[in-house]
Structure formats: C-alpha cells, structure tokens
Design a protein around this motif. Structure first.
Motif, PDB file in Angstrom:
ATOM      1  N   HIS A   1      13.474  76.160  16.699  1.00  0.00           N
ATOM      2  CA  HIS A   1      12.729  76.854  17.751  1.00  0.00           C
ATOM      3  C   HIS A   1      13.630  77.429  18.842  1.00  0.00           C
ATOM      4  O   HIS A   1      13.398  78.529  19.310  1.00  0.00           O
ATOM      5  CB  HIS A   1      11.710  75.913  18.407  1.00  0.00           C
ATOM      6  CG  HIS A   1      10.609  75.510  17.496  1.00  0.00           C
ATOM      7  ND1 HIS A   1      10.687  74.386  16.722  1.00  0.00           N
ATOM      8  CD2 HIS A   1       9.425  76.082  17.220  1.00  0.00           C
ATOM      9  CE1 HIS A   1       9.574  74.279  16.012  1.00  0.00           C
ATOM     10  NE2 HIS A   1       8.800  75.299  16.295  1.00  0.00           N
ATOM     11  N   ARG A   2      14.624  76.674  19.262  1.00  0.00           N
ATOM     12  CA  ARG A   2      15.392  77.071  20.442  1.00  0.00           C
ATOM     13  C   ARG A   2      16.754  77.670  20.131  1.00  0.00           C
ATOM     14  O   ARG A   2      17.530  77.926  21.038  1.00  0.00           O
ATOM     15  CB  ARG A   2      15.568  75.868  21.373  1.00  0.00           C
ATOM     16  CG  ARG A   2      14.226  75.383  21.913  1.00  0.00           C
ATOM     17  CD  ARG A   2      14.338  74.535  23.142  1.00  0.00           C
ATOM     18  NE  ARG A   2      14.978  75.276  24.213  1.00  0.00           N
ATOM     19  CZ  ARG A   2      15.906  74.741  25.004  1.00  0.00           C
ATOM     20  NH1 ARG A   2      16.311  73.515  24.839  1.00  0.00           N
ATOM     21  NH2 ARG A   2      16.441  75.460  25.962  1.00  0.00           N
TER      22      ARG A   2
ATOM     23  N   LYS B   1       9.687  82.209  19.476  1.00  0.00           N
ATOM     24  CA  LYS B   1      11.067  82.562  19.174  1.00  0.00           C
ATOM     25  C   LYS B   1      11.154  84.017  18.712  1.00  0.00           C
ATOM     26  O   LYS B   1      11.999  84.777  19.184  1.00  0.00           O
ATOM     27  CB  LYS B   1      11.612  81.639  18.088  1.00  0.00           C
ATOM     28  CG  LYS B   1      13.007  81.995  17.627  1.00  0.00           C
ATOM     29  CD  LYS B   1      13.443  81.101  16.493  1.00  0.00           C
ATOM     30  CE  LYS B   1      14.829  81.482  16.012  1.00  0.00           C
ATOM     31  NZ  LYS B   1      15.310  80.577  14.982  1.00  0.00           N
TER      32      LYS B   1
ATOM     33  N   VAL C   1      11.054  77.648  24.601  1.00  0.00           N
ATOM     34  CA  VAL C   1      10.389  78.101  23.383  1.00  0.00           C
ATOM     35  C   VAL C   1       9.877  76.879  22.632  1.00  0.00           C
ATOM     36  O   VAL C   1      10.620  75.930  22.409  1.00  0.00           O
ATOM     37  CB  VAL C   1      11.369  78.900  22.494  1.00  0.00           C
ATOM     38  CG1 VAL C   1      10.741  79.253  21.170  1.00  0.00           C
ATOM     39  CG2 VAL C   1      11.816  80.154  23.222  1.00  0.00           C
ATOM     40  N   HIS C   2       8.599  76.919  22.245  1.00  0.00           N
ATOM     41  CA  HIS C   2       7.995  75.762  21.578  1.00  0.00           C
ATOM     42  C   HIS C   2       7.461  76.073  20.186  1.00  0.00           C
ATOM     43  O   HIS C   2       6.893  75.205  19.542  1.00  0.00           O
ATOM     44  CB  HIS C   2       6.863  75.189  22.430  1.00  0.00           C
ATOM     45  CG  HIS C   2       7.330  74.754  23.783  1.00  0.00           C
ATOM     46  ND1 HIS C   2       8.132  73.661  23.982  1.00  0.00           N
ATOM     47  CD2 HIS C   2       7.130  75.297  25.010  1.00  0.00           C
ATOM     48  CE1 HIS C   2       8.393  73.530  25.270  1.00  0.00           C
ATOM     49  NE2 HIS C   2       7.796  74.520  25.921  1.00  0.00           N
ATOM     50  N   SER C   3       7.609  77.316  19.737  1.00  0.00           N
ATOM     51  CA  SER C   3       7.112  77.659  18.411  1.00  0.00           C
ATOM     52  C   SER C   3       7.958  78.789  17.830  1.00  0.00           C
ATOM     53  O   SER C   3       8.672  79.493  18.554  1.00  0.00           O
ATOM     54  CB  SER C   3       5.649  78.111  18.478  1.00  0.00           C
ATOM     55  OG  SER C   3       5.543  79.369  19.115  1.00  0.00           O
ATOM     56  N   LEU C   4       7.855  78.955  16.526  1.00  0.00           N
ATOM     57  CA  LEU C   4       8.576  80.049  15.879  1.00  0.00           C
ATOM     58  C   LEU C   4       8.025  81.408  16.308  1.00  0.00           C
ATOM     59  O   LEU C   4       8.756  82.394  16.375  1.00  0.00           O
ATOM     60  CB  LEU C   4       8.509  79.898  14.361  1.00  0.00           C
ATOM     61  CG  LEU C   4       9.257  78.691  13.798  1.00  0.00           C
ATOM     62  CD1 LEU C   4       9.041  78.579  12.297  1.00  0.00           C
ATOM     63  CD2 LEU C   4      10.733  78.756  14.124  1.00  0.00           C
TER      64      LEU C   4
END
Length: 97
Positions: free
Chosen positions: A49-50, A21, A15-18
């Motif tokens: 994010h994670r 998420k 996951v790289h962004s809200l």
C-alpha cells in the motif's frame, strides 16, 4: 544509441488501500509521459500500500540530451509533495552493453 533508465523507490503518504495508491501513482506516471519523451510505468511493489516503484526509460543519440531528460524526470518526481523519494537508480546503456 544510448538508453537511460531510472527506477524510483517511493514511500507514499497516508495510503490504506491499493485504490488510494493508484490515485497517487497514476498522476505521476501520466505527468512524466505528458512532459517528456519517455516510457514509464509502475514496475514493482504492486501489492504494498505505501510503497511504489516507477520505472522509466528514454532513448537518445546524445548522452547530454539523455542526461538532461533523466535529470528533469528525477526532479519532477522528487518535487511531488505526496510522496517521499527514497532512492533513485540510474543506468546508462550503450550499443556495446
């Protein structure tokens, strides 16, 4: 009256962004609400994010029923392949608390 709560600490996959998420967390919350008579929401780690924290509560007059619902909810979250369940915090509250 008994109140049971669960707090799930989740590690999310790639996951790289809200936005990504939310795309993982929302279906988990929705499935818990749809399958079981519980109140559930994302309750922590909203800026990470994670990581995600999901809180869940259920009210019952019977501890056996309460424990059964909490166990089922925990198994549902643990079985999700897109998240790693890092920890679960379980609490049972009574009228005397």
């Amino acid at each position: 009256m008994y109140v049971g709560t669960l707090s799930f600490d989740l590690l999310l996959g790639d996951v790289h962004s809200l936005k990504e998420k939310r795309a993982l967390v929302r279906p988990i919350v929705a499935e818990l609400q749809r399958k079981y008579p519980v109140s559930v929401a994302e309750t922590g780690n909203q800026d990470l994010h994670r990581r995600a924290e999901i809180g869940l509560a259920v009210v019952s007059g019977d501890t056996a029923h309460l424990t059964d619902v909490l166990d089922r909810c925990e198994r549902l979250v643990a079985a999700r392949p897109e998240v790693d369940l890092l920890s679960v915090r379980r609490r049972l509250h009574t009228d005397d608390d």
